[in-house]
Design a protein around this motif. Structure first.
Motif, short mmCIF file in Angstrom:
data_model
loop_
_atom_site.label_atom_id
_atom_site.label_comp_id
_atom_site.label_asym_id
_atom_site.label_seq_id
_atom_site.Cartn_x
_atom_site.Cartn_y
_atom_site.Cartn_z
N TRP A 4 0.84 -1.19 0.00
CA TRP A 4 0.00 0.00 0.00
C TRP A 4 0.88 1.25 0.00
O TRP A 4 2.07 1.19 0.30
CB TRP A 4 -0.94 0.02 1.20
N ALA A 5 0.25 2.37 -0.37
CA ALA A 5 0.93 3.66 -0.37
C ALA A 5 0.40 4.49 0.78
O ALA A 5 -0.78 4.42 1.13
CB ALA A 5 0.69 4.38 -1.69
N GLN A 6 1.30 5.24 1.40
CA GLN A 6 0.91 6.23 2.39
C GLN A 6 1.76 7.46 2.17
O GLN A 6 2.71 7.41 1.38
CB GLN A 6 1.05 5.67 3.81
N PRO A 7 1.43 8.59 2.77
CA PRO A 7 2.13 9.83 2.43
C PRO A 7 3.66 9.69 2.45
O PRO A 7 4.26 9.34 3.46
CB PRO A 7 1.65 10.80 3.52
N GLY A 8 4.26 9.89 1.29
CA GLY A 8 5.70 9.92 1.18
C GLY A 8 6.39 8.58 1.00
O GLY A 8 7.61 8.53 0.83
N GLU A 9 5.63 7.48 1.03
CA GLU A 9 6.30 6.18 0.93
C GLU A 9 5.35 5.08 0.47
O GLU A 9 4.13 5.21 0.52
CB GLU A 9 6.93 5.80 2.27
N HIS A 18 9.75 -0.34 4.04
CA HIS A 18 9.34 1.01 3.62
C HIS A 18 10.33 1.55 2.60
O HIS A 18 11.54 1.34 2.74
CB HIS A 18 9.34 1.98 4.81
N SER A 73 8.50 7.35 -1.74
CA SER A 73 7.85 7.44 -3.05
C SER A 73 7.87 8.90 -3.51
O SER A 73 7.91 9.81 -2.67
CB SER A 73 6.41 6.93 -2.99
N ALA A 77 6.69 12.55 -4.77
CA ALA A 77 5.50 13.35 -4.45
C ALA A 77 4.51 13.26 -5.60
O ALA A 77 4.90 13.24 -6.78
CB ALA A 77 5.90 14.79 -4.20
N PRO A 78 3.19 13.20 -5.29
CA PRO A 78 2.21 13.14 -6.37
C PRO A 78 2.24 14.40 -7.22
O PRO A 78 2.52 15.51 -6.73
CB PRO A 78 0.88 13.01 -5.62
N THR A 96 0.91 17.55 -9.20
CA THR A 96 -0.20 18.47 -8.94
C THR A 96 -0.60 19.17 -10.23
O THR A 96 0.14 19.16 -11.21
CB THR A 96 0.22 19.51 -7.90
#
Length: 309
Positions: free
Chosen positions: A242-247, A301, A304, A306-307, A309
């Motif tokens: 799974w993905a979570q903020p920043g990783e 961990h 990842s 940054a998304p 924008t």
């Protein structure tokens, strides 16, 4: 004393003079015994030690402590590499100041667990190590745990057993925070006997979670090493991603109990089950090995991007 024993001592100091009262006798004794000596500490402490040793300083190996790794697995590899540089010497001495500046709470936890793990991982190496802690800059909880992770404490030339010492496995179980459960939307994969297919699925899913290029391939390789190491045993490893903020995070559930320190020691010429874990520890930003209800949970961990924008 057993010449192959690993001696692990902690020293809490509050200033330059207190540091030198510990460091100079430790180094001098090593030089008098013709033992290799490595001093990995702050730039200021290195300067003070050089001045105090005078001409003898040229016989000592010096290095700024951050250069010996800012992650636990890098640190262990550096200590082991120094030992291997001196195969003919029965004992070596290492004065190794831990690196705490800029660490997150999770990284501090990992570093303290590594300090405890050294008592097991470096057993039989013939290393005599002192870990200095500067009480002027260290948070009080970190200083308090020195007595838990080091069997002996040093003050000047006085060496005493640590009354608060905790065995490594017990310390890790007490210190390590519980792992939160994977989110409901985590992607799950179960190994069914085809390791190649499993590795391919891991690559596809990590890419879908936002990892790109080389980082995607390296992280997938780390997960594959963990799965592959258990592929020949009983039961089936299962993976959750799974993905979570920043990783991006991955759980590998293995149907066997494992040493929580597996993979901290670099591989040798004789392959062991921990070799894949060592590679995974080098690759990943953070790795936990925890007992589960029916085996072991390994959580990896990696950062990842940054998304967009």
């Amino acid at each position: 004393m057993d010449r192959s024993a690993f001696v692990h001592q902690g020293c809490v100091y509050g200033g330059e003079d207190e540091f030198l009262r510990m460091a100079v006798p430790f180094i001098t004794e090593g030089l008098e015994r013709d033992e290799p000596v490595l001093v990995a500490t702050t730039v200021a402490n290195i300067g003070s030690v050089r001045a105090a040793l005078g001409r003898r300083a040229h016989r000592v190996d010096f290095g700024e402590t951050g250069a010996f790794g800012r992650r636990p697995q890098q640190r262990v590899a550096a200590f082991t590499a120094y030992r291997h540089r001196h195969p003919r010497d029965e004992r070596v001495r290492i004065l190794a100041e831990p690196v705490w500046a800029g660490h997150t709470p999770r990284q501090v936890e990992a570093w303290e667990c590594m300090e405890s793990a050294l008592n097991t991982v470096l057993g039989g190496t013939g290393i005599h190590m002192i870990c200095p802690y500067d009480s002027r800059t260290m948070p009080a909880p970190i200083v308090a745990n020195v007595r838990c992770t080091h069997p002996q404490l040093v003050h000047g030339t006085d060496v005493r057993p640590s009354g608060g010492y905790v065995q490594p496995v017990a310390f890790v179980r007490r210190r390590a925070a519980p792992l939160p459960s994977p989110p409901r939307d985590a992607v799950t994969l179960e190994f069914r006997g085809d390791l190649g297919r499993m590795r391919h699925a891991i690559v596809l899913e990590t890419a879908a979670l936002g990892l790109l290029g080389e980082r995607m391939m390296i992280f997938s390789a780390a997960v594959g090493e963990i799965v592959g190491g258990a592929a020949g045993g009983s039961g089936h490893p299962a993976v959750a991603l799974w993905a979570q903020p920043g990783e991006v995070v991955c759980d590998v559930r293995l149907p066997v109990p494992l040493d929580p320190f597996i993979g901290l020691h670099p591989p040798t010429l004789d392959p062991t089950p921990g070799d894949g874990f060592w590679l995974a520890r080098q690759i990943c930003d953070h790795l936990d090995v925890r007992p589960g209800s029916d085996g072991t949970i390994v959580r990896l961990h990696t950062p990842s991007p940054a998304p967009r924008t």
